[in-house]
Motif scaffolding. Structure first.
Motif, PDB file in Angstrom:
ATOM      1  N   GLY A  18       0.805  -1.378   0.087  1.00  0.00           N
ATOM      2  CA  GLY A  18      -0.037  -0.038   0.094  1.00  0.00           C
ATOM      3  C   GLY A  18       0.748   1.216   0.003  1.00  0.00           C
ATOM      4  O   GLY A  18       0.287   2.227  -0.051  1.00  0.00           O
ATOM      5  N   ARG A  19       2.290   1.074   0.088  1.00  0.00           N
ATOM      6  CA  ARG A  19       2.943   2.338   0.243  1.00  0.00           C
ATOM      7  C   ARG A  19       3.330   2.647  -1.017  1.00  0.00           C
ATOM      8  O   ARG A  19       3.711   1.934  -2.070  1.00  0.00           O
ATOM      9  CB  ARG A  19       4.200   2.199   1.198  1.00  0.00           C
ATOM     10  N   LYS A  20       3.589   3.938  -1.235  1.00  0.00           N
ATOM     11  CA  LYS A  20       3.797   4.516  -2.938  1.00  0.00           C
ATOM     12  C   LYS A  20       5.340   5.026  -2.602  1.00  0.00           C
ATOM     13  O   LYS A  20       5.801   5.597  -1.799  1.00  0.00           O
ATOM     14  CB  LYS A  20       3.119   5.839  -3.029  1.00  0.00           C
ATOM     15  N   TYR A  21       6.091   4.552  -3.932  1.00  0.00           N
ATOM     16  CA  TYR A  21       7.447   4.729  -3.872  1.00  0.00           C
ATOM     17  C   TYR A  21       7.493   5.513  -5.120  1.00  0.00           C
ATOM     18  O   TYR A  21       7.250   5.454  -6.168  1.00  0.00           O
ATOM     19  CB  TYR A  21       8.215   3.584  -3.992  1.00  0.00           C
ATOM     20  N   PHE A  22       8.735   6.659  -5.035  1.00  0.00           N
ATOM     21  CA  PHE A  22       8.894   7.546  -6.335  1.00  0.00           C
ATOM     22  C   PHE A  22      10.454   7.004  -6.869  1.00  0.00           C
ATOM     23  O   PHE A  22      11.424   7.488  -6.224  1.00  0.00           O
ATOM     24  CB  PHE A  22       8.674   8.800  -6.094  1.00  0.00           C
ATOM     25  N   TRP A  23      10.319   6.007  -7.847  1.00  0.00           N
ATOM     26  CA  TRP A  23      11.569   5.584  -8.409  1.00  0.00           C
ATOM     27  C   TRP A  23      12.262   6.677  -9.305  1.00  0.00           C
ATOM     28  O   TRP A  23      11.673   7.493  -9.968  1.00  0.00           O
ATOM     29  CB  TRP A  23      11.340   4.332  -9.439  1.00  0.00           C
ATOM     30  N   CYS A  24      13.482   6.808  -8.993  1.00  0.00           N
ATOM     31  CA  CYS A  24      14.405   7.855  -9.914  1.00  0.00           C
ATOM     32  C   CYS A  24      14.550   7.139 -11.182  1.00  0.00           C
ATOM     33  O   CYS A  24      15.307   6.169 -11.434  1.00  0.00           O
ATOM     34  CB  CYS A  24      15.713   8.063  -8.915  1.00  0.00           C
ATOM     35  N   ALA A  25      14.053   7.981 -12.253  1.00  0.00           N
ATOM     36  CA  ALA A  25      14.188   7.538 -13.703  1.00  0.00           C
ATOM     37  C   ALA A  25      15.385   8.135 -14.161  1.00  0.00           C
ATOM     38  O   ALA A  25      16.093   7.590 -15.136  1.00  0.00           O
ATOM     39  CB  ALA A  25      13.025   7.846 -14.278  1.00  0.00           C
ATOM     40  N   TYR A  49       5.124   4.389  -7.893  1.00  0.00           N
ATOM     41  CA  TYR A  49       4.979   2.754  -7.901  1.00  0.00           C
ATOM     42  C   TYR A  49       4.274   2.513  -6.505  1.00  0.00           C
ATOM     43  O   TYR A  49       4.985   2.746  -5.516  1.00  0.00           O
ATOM     44  CB  TYR A  49       6.030   2.053  -8.060  1.00  0.00           C
ATOM     45  N   THR A  50       3.243   1.733  -6.553  1.00  0.00           N
ATOM     46  CA  THR A  50       2.544   1.544  -5.268  1.00  0.00           C
ATOM     47  C   THR A  50       2.773   0.117  -5.090  1.00  0.00           C
ATOM     48  O   THR A  50       2.447  -0.812  -5.864  1.00  0.00           O
ATOM     49  CB  THR A  50       0.912   1.831  -5.145  1.00  0.00           C
ATOM     50  N   ALA A  51       3.336  -0.413  -3.941  1.00  0.00           N
ATOM     51  CA  ALA A  51       3.657  -1.940  -3.638  1.00  0.00           C
ATOM     52  C   ALA A  51       2.301  -2.672  -3.173  1.00  0.00           C
ATOM     53  O   ALA A  51       1.410  -1.958  -2.579  1.00  0.00           O
ATOM     54  CB  ALA A  51       4.629  -1.816  -2.462  1.00  0.00           C
ATOM     55  N   GLU A  52       2.351  -3.699  -3.730  1.00  0.00           N
ATOM     56  CA  GLU A  52       0.912  -4.396  -3.553  1.00  0.00           C
ATOM     57  C   GLU A  52       1.165  -5.179  -2.420  1.00  0.00           C
ATOM     58  O   GLU A  52       0.052  -5.953  -1.656  1.00  0.00           O
ATOM     59  CB  GLU A  52       0.369  -5.380  -4.741  1.00  0.00           C
ATOM     60  N   ALA A  53       2.123  -5.690  -2.012  1.00  0.00           N
ATOM     61  CA  ALA A  53       2.578  -6.728  -0.900  1.00  0.00           C
ATOM     62  C   ALA A  53       3.761  -6.356   0.022  1.00  0.00           C
ATOM     63  O   ALA A  53       4.645  -5.671  -0.825  1.00  0.00           O
ATOM     64  CB  ALA A  53       2.612  -8.115  -1.366  1.00  0.00           C
ATOM     65  N   ASP A  54       3.849  -6.789   1.041  1.00  0.00           N
ATOM     66  CA  ASP A  54       5.137  -6.797   1.851  1.00  0.00           C
ATOM     67  C   ASP A  54       6.127  -7.684   1.123  1.00  0.00           C
ATOM     68  O   ASP A  54       5.851  -8.989   1.209  1.00  0.00           O
ATOM     69  CB  ASP A  54       4.886  -7.165   3.175  1.00  0.00           C
ATOM     70  N   ARG A  55       7.319  -7.286   0.503  1.00  0.00           N
ATOM     71  CA  ARG A  55       8.021  -8.031   0.003  1.00  0.00           C
ATOM     72  C   ARG A  55       9.470  -7.248  -0.657  1.00  0.00           C
ATOM     73  O   ARG A  55       9.366  -6.408  -0.453  1.00  0.00           O
ATOM     74  CB  ARG A  55       7.372  -8.809  -1.424  1.00  0.00           C
ATOM     75  N   THR A  56      10.402  -8.267  -1.011  1.00  0.00           N
ATOM     76  CA  THR A  56      11.542  -7.430  -1.468  1.00  0.00           C
ATOM     77  C   THR A  56      11.406  -7.308  -2.992  1.00  0.00           C
ATOM     78  O   THR A  56      11.109  -8.063  -3.724  1.00  0.00           O
ATOM     79  CB  THR A  56      12.811  -8.402  -1.222  1.00  0.00           C
ATOM     80  N   LEU A  57      11.526  -6.222  -3.595  1.00  0.00           N
ATOM     81  CA  LEU A  57      11.654  -5.817  -5.050  1.00  0.00           C
ATOM     82  C   LEU A  57      12.946  -5.277  -5.329  1.00  0.00           C
ATOM     83  O   LEU A  57      13.672  -4.647  -4.406  1.00  0.00           O
ATOM     84  CB  LEU A  57      10.627  -4.627  -5.283  1.00  0.00           C
ATOM     85  N   TYR A  58      13.305  -5.447  -6.378  1.00  0.00           N
ATOM     86  CA  TYR A  58      14.606  -5.012  -7.125  1.00  0.00           C
ATOM     87  C   TYR A  58      14.330  -3.945  -8.116  1.00  0.00           C
ATOM     88  O   TYR A  58      13.857  -4.228  -9.102  1.00  0.00           O
ATOM     89  CB  TYR A  58      15.154  -6.395  -7.912  1.00  0.00           C
ATOM     90  N   PHE A  59      14.639  -2.839  -7.476  1.00  0.00           N
ATOM     91  CA  PHE A  59      14.405  -1.331  -8.414  1.00  0.00           C
ATOM     92  C   PHE A  59      15.454  -1.166  -9.350  1.00  0.00           C
ATOM     93  O   PHE A  59      16.751  -1.410  -8.775  1.00  0.00           O
ATOM     94  CB  PHE A  59      14.193  -0.256  -7.490  1.00  0.00           C
ATOM     95  N   CYS A  60      15.560  -1.040 -10.348  1.00  0.00           N
ATOM     96  CA  CYS A  60      16.273  -0.900 -11.536  1.00  0.00           C
ATOM     97  C   CYS A  60      17.510   0.289 -11.168  1.00  0.00           C
ATOM     98  O   CYS A  60      16.925   1.242 -10.753  1.00  0.00           O
ATOM     99  CB  CYS A  60      15.791  -0.462 -12.890  1.00  0.00           C
ATOM    100  N   GLY A  61      18.878  -0.017 -11.295  1.00  0.00           N
ATOM    101  CA  GLY A  61      19.839   0.716 -10.847  1.00  0.00           C
ATOM    102  C   GLY A  61      20.281   1.341 -12.342  1.00  0.00           C
ATOM    103  O   GLY A  61      20.917   2.470 -12.126  1.00  0.00           O
ATOM    104  N   CYS A  62      20.186   0.782 -13.430  1.00  0.00           N
ATOM    105  CA  CYS A  62      20.864   1.318 -14.559  1.00  0.00           C
ATOM    106  C   CYS A  62      20.124   2.211 -15.231  1.00  0.00           C
ATOM    107  O   CYS A  62      20.362   2.990 -16.137  1.00  0.00           O
ATOM    108  CB  CYS A  62      21.255   0.063 -15.380  1.00  0.00           C
ATOM    109  N   LYS A  63      18.628   2.242 -15.087  1.00  0.00           N
ATOM    110  CA  LYS A  63      17.886   3.264 -15.746  1.00  0.00           C
ATOM    111  C   LYS A  63      17.417   2.645 -16.885  1.00  0.00           C
ATOM    112  O   LYS A  63      16.985   3.581 -17.754  1.00  0.00           O
ATOM    113  CB  LYS A  63      18.143   4.455 -15.421  1.00  0.00           C
ATOM    114  N   GLN A  64      17.912   1.633 -17.546  1.00  0.00           N
ATOM    115  CA  GLN A  64      17.539   0.927 -18.787  1.00  0.00           C
ATOM    116  C   GLN A  64      16.496   0.137 -18.892  1.00  0.00           C
ATOM    117  O   GLN A  64      16.383  -0.441 -19.983  1.00  0.00           O
ATOM    118  CB  GLN A  64      18.822   0.473 -19.496  1.00  0.00           C
TER     119      GLN A  64
END
Ligand code: FES
Ligand code: FES
Length: 78
Positions: A18-25, A49-64
């Motif tokens: 339920g938490r919203k995250y703002f990914w750096c593009a 991006y709003t998370a749908e569940a408690d879990r570990t996600l892998y956010f893109c670091g290369c931005k590609q």
């Protein structure tokens, strides 16, 4: 202006449902993988991006990635 590579690997993050995250593009944030406002003047904006569940996600670091904001493995080709 174009996105720059923050790192050629994803950032694992334990997200909360339920938490919203703002990914750096743009790749310029000092608080990777999330936006810190450093995109100003680039014409690039963060991706919400709003998370749908408690879990570990892998956010893109290369931005590609083709599956923003998450890593799709494309960094392996950089
Ligand atoms: Fe990169 Fe905001 S600092 S999108
Ligand atoms: Fe960008 Fe994996 S870190 S695709």
């Amino acid at each position: 202006t174009e996105a720059i590579i923050a790192q050629k690997a994803p950032y694992p993050v334990d997200v909360s449902a339920g938490r919203k995250y703002f990914w750096c593009a743009c790749g310029r944030s000092a608080k990777q993988p999330f936006c810190d406002g450093s995109h100003e003047g680039t014409g690039i904006t963060p991706l919400a991006y709003t998370a749908e569940a408690d879990r570990t996600l892998y956010f893109c670091g290369c931005k590609q990635t083709g599956k923003a904001p998450l890593c799709d493995g494309r960094h392996n080709a950089l």
